[in-house]
Design an enzyme around this catalytic site. Structure first.
Site, PDB file in Angstrom:
ATOM      1  N   GLU A  59      -4.816   7.694  -2.921  1.00 28.44           N
ATOM      2  CA  GLU A  59      -5.317   6.571  -2.271  1.00 28.44           C
ATOM      3  C   GLU A  59      -5.691   5.434  -3.498  1.00 28.44           C
ATOM      4  O   GLU A  59      -5.618   4.043  -3.349  1.00 28.44           O
ATOM      5  CB  GLU A  59      -6.639   6.408  -1.545  1.00 28.44           C
ATOM      6  CG  GLU A  59      -6.330   6.982  -0.076  1.00 28.44           C
ATOM      7  CD  GLU A  59      -5.276   6.167   0.737  1.00 28.44           C
ATOM      8  OE1 GLU A  59      -5.362   4.828   0.466  1.00 28.44           O
ATOM      9  OE2 GLU A  59      -4.344   6.849   1.300  1.00 28.44           O
ATOM     10  N   HIS A  65       1.858   4.426  -2.717  1.00 27.37           N
ATOM     11  CA  HIS A  65       1.987   5.890  -2.474  1.00 27.37           C
ATOM     12  C   HIS A  65       3.362   6.374  -2.873  1.00 27.37           C
ATOM     13  O   HIS A  65       3.360   7.538  -3.641  1.00 27.37           O
ATOM     14  CB  HIS A  65       1.817   6.481  -1.220  1.00 27.37           C
ATOM     15  CG  HIS A  65       0.488   6.130  -0.610  1.00 27.37           C
ATOM     16  ND1 HIS A  65      -0.563   6.919  -0.916  1.00 27.37           N
ATOM     17  CD2 HIS A  65      -0.264   5.427   0.400  1.00 27.37           C
ATOM     18  CE1 HIS A  65      -1.736   6.920  -0.492  1.00 27.37           C
ATOM     19  NE2 HIS A  65      -1.403   5.916   0.540  1.00 27.37           N
ATOM     20  N   HIS A 103       0.721  -1.153   0.090  1.00 25.82           N
ATOM     21  CA  HIS A 103      -0.017   0.083   0.016  1.00 25.82           C
ATOM     22  C   HIS A 103       0.842   1.176   0.000  1.00 25.82           C
ATOM     23  O   HIS A 103       0.734   2.111  -0.982  1.00 25.82           O
ATOM     24  CB  HIS A 103      -1.065   0.025   1.203  1.00 25.82           C
ATOM     25  CG  HIS A 103      -1.597   1.082   1.466  1.00 25.82           C
ATOM     26  ND1 HIS A 103      -3.090   1.338   0.973  1.00 25.82           N
ATOM     27  CD2 HIS A 103      -1.584   2.499   1.770  1.00 25.82           C
ATOM     28  CE1 HIS A 103      -3.542   2.412   1.184  1.00 25.82           C
ATOM     29  NE2 HIS A 103      -2.661   2.926   1.745  1.00 25.82           N
ATOM     30  N   GLU A 104       1.751   1.395   0.931  1.00 28.47           N
ATOM     31  CA  GLU A 104       2.692   2.738   1.224  1.00 28.47           C
ATOM     32  C   GLU A 104       3.571   2.555  -0.049  1.00 28.47           C
ATOM     33  O   GLU A 104       3.961   3.510  -0.588  1.00 28.47           O
ATOM     34  CB  GLU A 104       3.451   2.459   2.251  1.00 28.47           C
ATOM     35  CG  GLU A 104       2.512   2.466   3.845  1.00 28.47           C
ATOM     36  CD  GLU A 104       1.525   3.601   3.752  1.00 28.47           C
ATOM     37  OE1 GLU A 104       1.672   4.389   3.423  1.00 28.47           O
ATOM     38  OE2 GLU A 104       0.469   3.325   4.314  1.00 28.47           O
TER      39      GLU A 104
HETATM   40 ZN    ZN Z   1      -2.833   5.288   2.217  1.00 26.36          ZN
END
Ligand code: ZN
Length: 501
Positions: free
Chosen positions: A296, A270, A266-267
């Site tokens: 997101e 980003h 997830h990170e």
């Molecule tokens: Zn996030």
């Protein structure tokens, strides 16, 4: 170009470099507080942050700055597209700030610098009452600022728009209603199969070994280790200094390696967004992700659409077997896919599966909306939280620690942020449909590197940073406005197949 104009442009670049330096300093302080700073040290940081915030506020709102920006706006035909955007974004930021009395803005920042530590302690002690006065202030300041900024508009709409330009309660209500209509019955069908009880529960994943997996995953995602490293914090996050220096963090749990694995992915999503910006944006306000929803969409695209796909799990399983032979030695790719996608109602948003996740977000949205409308107060939040968890997810919340104290967002002042998680997830499904027209996604995954996928996203989204507003960017990427049915269909297809319902 006139001499006057070239002097003004020099000033514009200088202003943005100064803002960049302040942001660098405040981000460093934040990173330190979240990673290595000892527990009882927030006072000194709060003082320093207060002063830096004051300087930043002053720099972007002082008459000299406004004059400069107004001059450039009036002479916009002499500017490049990039310079025009710089001026536009600076003026937009200013429009908000100039409506707020400086002392109130600074006082709010001081409250925030204490709130995080208070929330942390309150969560540890399951003590909502200790956090309540701060939460009350945070909501009140946000509501007041929204009213200062757009006096004729519903304050919660103003708030949503600040995180995702163009977002309104009307759009959120429609989007969440579509999700609820489809997801709630699907979860009921899934629970009726009893399949979850048959899935093995695996535990005992040594943290040192999990760190090996982190390195492997970052490499698989084509994240350059010379520009991005992963640290450890209680709550995972991504922080960018420049497009050449991005930090991500994760949290390791011995009994749940998936928690860290998917935080890293997830990170990492980003991080790829931040790392993928074009060089021309550096040290300007155009640098970085354009909105929380688009941010997101990138993180949750990698985490779920790619990371929790059968193709990805099949591709990384040999490595997981190598690192965790005791737990995963005999697990087939299909079974690993089923274990990782176990869908069931739960208490904690960040640990929720892909299917039930949006219901957690919806609950926070309902509460924020009611707080802004004055329908409930901070006294009612725990009971309202527990009531909605029962209604949407059918679970009883045993404590505030696992209930309304679980997230860090409100303590950080981010009210109106949550909907962007659900929205981002849904954006990703429509982006996937578009991506499939250009690349064979499964073949890319099977090749052992997500680079072709990351490159596609870089070309369509990342390189542009903040050059376009989110709605405009989305239209450029997908060729059509946002349509939640892509996401609903994606979820229904995936989970009907997984559970045979
Ligand atoms: Zn996030």
């Amino acid at each position: 170009m006139t001499e006057e104009m070239s002097a003004k442009l020099e000033k514009l670049a200088e202003l943005q470099k100064k803002l960049y330096a302040f942001k660098y300093a405040t981000s460093s302080i934040y990173l330190d507080s979240a990673t290595v700073a000892p527990k009882d040290t927030e006072e000194g940081r709060g003082e320093a942050l207060g002063i830096l915030t004051e300087y930043m506020f002053d720099l972007s709102t002082k008459p000299e700055t406004i004059e400069l920006l107004e001059y450039l706006k009036e002479h916009s035909e002499e500017l490049t597209a990039h310079q025009k955007r710089e001026v536009e974004l600076l003026l937009r930021d200013n429009e908000f700030k100039k409506t707020i009395p400086a002392e109130e803005y600074i006082e709010f920042q001081r409250i925030l610098s204490k709130a995080e530590a208070v929330w942390h302690e309150a969560k540890l002690n399951n003590d909502y009452e200790a956090f309540k006065p701060y939460l009350k202030d945070i909501f009140e300041y946000n509501i007041r600022f929204a009213k200062y900024y757009k006096p004729d508009q519903e304050p919660y709409n103003t708030q949503l728009d600040m995180f995702e330009r163009g977002l309104t309660m009307e759009k959120c209500d429609k989007f969440f209603e579509t999700l609820r209509e489809h997801i709630v019955p699907l979860i009921k069908k899934i629970m009726a199969t009893g399949k979850n009880e048959k899935l093995p529960k695996l535990t005992g994943f040594a943290i040192e070994k999990q760190k090996q997996l982190t390195e492997y995953l970052m490499d698989f995602m084509s994240i350059d280790p010379n520009h991005c490293v992963c640290g450890e914090t209680e709550h995972p996050f991504t922080l960018e200094f420049t497009k050449d220096d991005v930090r991500i963090t994760t949290h390791y749990h011995e009994d749940n390696f998936e928690s860290s694995m998917y935080s890293v992915i997830h990170e990492g999503g980003h991080a790829l967004y931040e790392l993928g910006g074009a060089d021309e944006h550096k040290y300007t306000v155009v640098a970085g992700g354009v909105s929380m929803g688009i941010h997101e969409s990138q993180s949750r695209f990698f985490e779920n659409i790619i990371g929790r796909s059968e193709a990805f799990i099949t591709a990384v399983l040999p490595k997981i077997k190598e690192i965790f032979p005791e737990q995963y030695g005999d697990i087939t790719p299909r079974l690993a896919y089923e274990i990782i996608n176990r869908a069931e109602p739960s208490l904690i948003r960040t640990e929720a599966d892909e299917l039930t996740y949006c219901l957690h977000v919806m609950i926070r949205y309902e509460i924020e909306k009611k707080m802004f409308a004055g329908e409930i107060t901070v006294d009612d939040i725990p009971a309202e939280w527990n009531r909605l968890y029962k209604e949407y997810l059918g679970v009883d919340v045993p404590s505030d620690e696992e209930g309304c104290l679980q997230d860090s967002h409100w303590s950080g002042g981010a009210v109106g942020y949550f909907p962007s998680y659900a929205l981002g997830s849904a954006y990703g499904a429509q982006m996937l449909a578009k991506m499939r027209e250009d690349i064979d996604v499964e073949a890319a995954i099977a090749s052992g590197s997500l680079k072709p996928i990351a490159d596609w996203l870089k070309d369509k989204i990342h390189q542009h940073a903040c050059m376009y507003d989110p709605e405009e960017l989305f239209l450029m990427v997908c060729g059509a406005p946002f349509d939640p049915t892509y996401y609903v269909e994606y979820l229904e297809k995936k989970f009907s197949d997984l559970y045979g319902v």
